[in-house]
Design an enzyme around this catalytic site. Sequence first.
Site, short mmCIF file in Angstrom:
data_model
loop_
_atom_site.label_atom_id
_atom_site.label_comp_id
_atom_site.label_asym_id
_atom_site.label_seq_id
_atom_site.Cartn_x
_atom_site.Cartn_y
_atom_site.Cartn_z
N GLY A 225 -16.79 -4.70 10.58
CA GLY A 225 -16.08 -4.04 9.68
C GLY A 225 -16.52 -4.46 8.16
N LYS B 108 0.82 -1.31 0.09
CA LYS B 108 0.01 0.06 0.00
C LYS B 108 0.79 1.39 -0.02
CE LYS B 108 -4.40 -1.29 1.94
NZ LYS B 108 -5.37 -0.94 2.77
N GLY C 108 -4.83 0.54 17.98
CA GLY C 108 -4.28 0.41 16.87
C GLY C 108 -3.50 1.82 16.17
N ALA C 109 -2.44 1.57 15.62
CA ALA C 109 -1.81 2.86 14.94
C ALA C 109 -1.13 2.18 13.67
CB ALA C 109 -0.71 3.46 16.10
N LYS D 21 5.51 4.20 19.05
CA LYS D 21 4.94 3.80 17.58
C LYS D 21 3.85 4.91 17.72
CE LYS D 21 6.36 -0.81 15.99
NZ LYS D 21 5.76 -1.96 15.55
N ASP E 192 -10.03 3.83 1.56
CA ASP E 192 -10.27 3.35 3.06
C ASP E 192 -11.12 4.06 3.87
OD1 ASP E 192 -9.85 0.62 2.82
OD2 ASP E 192 -7.61 0.82 3.55
N LEU F 22 -12.97 -3.06 12.75
CA LEU F 22 -12.46 -2.95 11.03
C LEU F 22 -12.25 -4.45 10.77
CD1 LEU F 22 -11.94 -0.07 11.57
CD2 LEU F 22 -10.06 -0.32 10.15
P1 NAP Z 1 -1.21 -2.91 10.41
O1 NAP Z 1 -0.56 -1.64 9.61
O2 NAP Z 1 -0.24 -4.11 10.74
O3 NAP Z 1 -1.35 -2.17 11.83
C1 NAP Z 1 -1.81 -3.01 12.99
C2 NAP Z 1 -2.06 -2.33 14.23
O4 NAP Z 1 -2.27 -3.40 15.06
C3 NAP Z 1 -0.51 -1.67 14.92
O5 NAP Z 1 -0.80 -0.79 15.55
C4 NAP Z 1 0.07 -3.01 15.39
O6 NAP Z 1 0.92 -2.72 16.41
C5 NAP Z 1 -1.12 -3.47 16.23
N1 NAP Z 1 -1.18 -4.90 16.22
C6 NAP Z 1 -1.17 -5.99 15.42
N2 NAP Z 1 -1.00 -7.14 16.10
C7 NAP Z 1 -1.01 -6.79 17.62
C8 NAP Z 1 -1.17 -7.92 18.65
N3 NAP Z 1 -0.82 -9.04 18.66
N4 NAP Z 1 -1.22 -6.98 20.01
C9 NAP Z 1 -1.23 -5.80 19.92
N5 NAP Z 1 -1.22 -4.82 18.87
C10 NAP Z 1 -0.94 -5.34 17.71
O7 NAP Z 1 -2.49 -3.44 9.79
P2 NAP Z 1 -3.61 -2.56 9.12
O8 NAP Z 1 -3.61 -2.67 7.79
O9 NAP Z 1 -3.67 -1.28 9.80
O10 NAP Z 1 -5.00 -3.67 9.43
C11 NAP Z 1 -5.46 -3.79 10.63
C12 NAP Z 1 -6.80 -4.72 10.52
O11 NAP Z 1 -7.82 -3.86 9.97
C13 NAP Z 1 -6.68 -5.55 9.83
O12 NAP Z 1 -7.42 -6.74 10.31
C14 NAP Z 1 -7.23 -5.79 8.55
O13 NAP Z 1 -7.68 -6.62 7.74
C15 NAP Z 1 -8.35 -4.57 9.08
N6 NAP Z 1 -8.74 -3.64 7.70
C16 NAP Z 1 -10.14 -3.77 7.59
C17 NAP Z 1 -10.60 -3.01 6.59
C18 NAP Z 1 -11.95 -2.99 6.19
O14 NAP Z 1 -12.40 -2.72 4.99
N7 NAP Z 1 -12.90 -3.24 7.10
C19 NAP Z 1 -9.74 -2.20 5.77
C20 NAP Z 1 -8.25 -2.03 6.09
C21 NAP Z 1 -7.75 -2.81 7.21
P3 NAP Z 1 2.49 -2.81 16.00
O15 NAP Z 1 2.85 -1.75 15.38
O16 NAP Z 1 3.13 -2.69 17.64
O17 NAP Z 1 2.67 -4.25 15.75
#
Ligand code: NAP
Length: 283
Positions: free
Chosen positions: A247, A70, A130-131, A159, A106, A224
Amino acid sequence: MITNKTTLVGIIGWPLGHSLSPDMHNAGFTHLKLDYAYVPLSVHTGNLAAAIAGLKVLGFRGANVTIPHKEAVIEHLDELDASAMEIGAVNTIVFDDGRSIGYNTDAEGFIYSLYAANVPIADNTAILLGAGGAARAVVAGLLDNGISKVIVGARDIDKVTKFVHQFSGNKVIPCDWQSQQFEQLLSTGEIIINSTPLGMYPEISSAPPVNWQAVNKKAVAYDLVYNPLQTTFLKTAAAHGIRTISGEGMLVAQGAIAFELWTGERAPFKVMHAKILELLTKS
Ligand code: NAP
């Protein structure tokens, strides 16, 4: 039937896993009798530049972009729309007259799903868990729609602080989600959003740490994550009398906006939503 006249679109990511987008978009194309086909395309990180050039010369109309491309895809595109520029990530590409244009649907998809559920945004406070990349789209959408404050909690305070610095003004506030301060702030939120993958299939019993006793009973909980539709986060919120939103509405809305960018037609939202619900309830 796919012929040499069929317009192609697809999704690039690695590992692609089982994406619901091909079935969702193809259901929309079939419903509108559009000669389009949407295909999954696994693209390894090292092949991203070649893949974008390839899609262009093969005459693709567009593509969705997912993890891990992305942000990396930006340098391979000719132009960025304001949405992609604001978020710093692209989830949709349109190929137009030999040029590749990056969009991010998004934020608009997230906001659409909130309004569709009659959740007011202006002058309210959101608590965001989440960030990461999706959180960035969520914050951008909330700020554009007049949110008063977004408290962002995550496990790594460094972060989160870095994340918050991407937004100008002082409406976005970082917090360690394990802290007492975060627990106190929980009662101030009208919307509480999970943007971590915690609770996503197959790890369905996990959830971000929220003391639901401390959450405002009039708040809305939004996840989400859409697989499963009822995550542990949402089930626990509901058990505390809090309204929940899954979501899948955002998934369909961000897809519908991309559909309209590619085809110029109004997306058959209900058909696409029904397909997603069918896929998620049978799995
Ligand atoms: P990402 O960039 O990897 O970010 C994930 C966030 O969650 C980060 O802050 C990460 O913290 C935290 N995290 C991950 N694993 C963790 C754990 N085990 N314990 C605590 N914190 C954790 O992912 P993303 O792209 O933002 O996506 C996040 C979610 O949104 C996914 O499930 C994705 O499928 C969903 N999503 C849904 C839609 C929709 O249309 N509904 C659209 C986009 C995304 P760290 O940085 O410390 O790892």
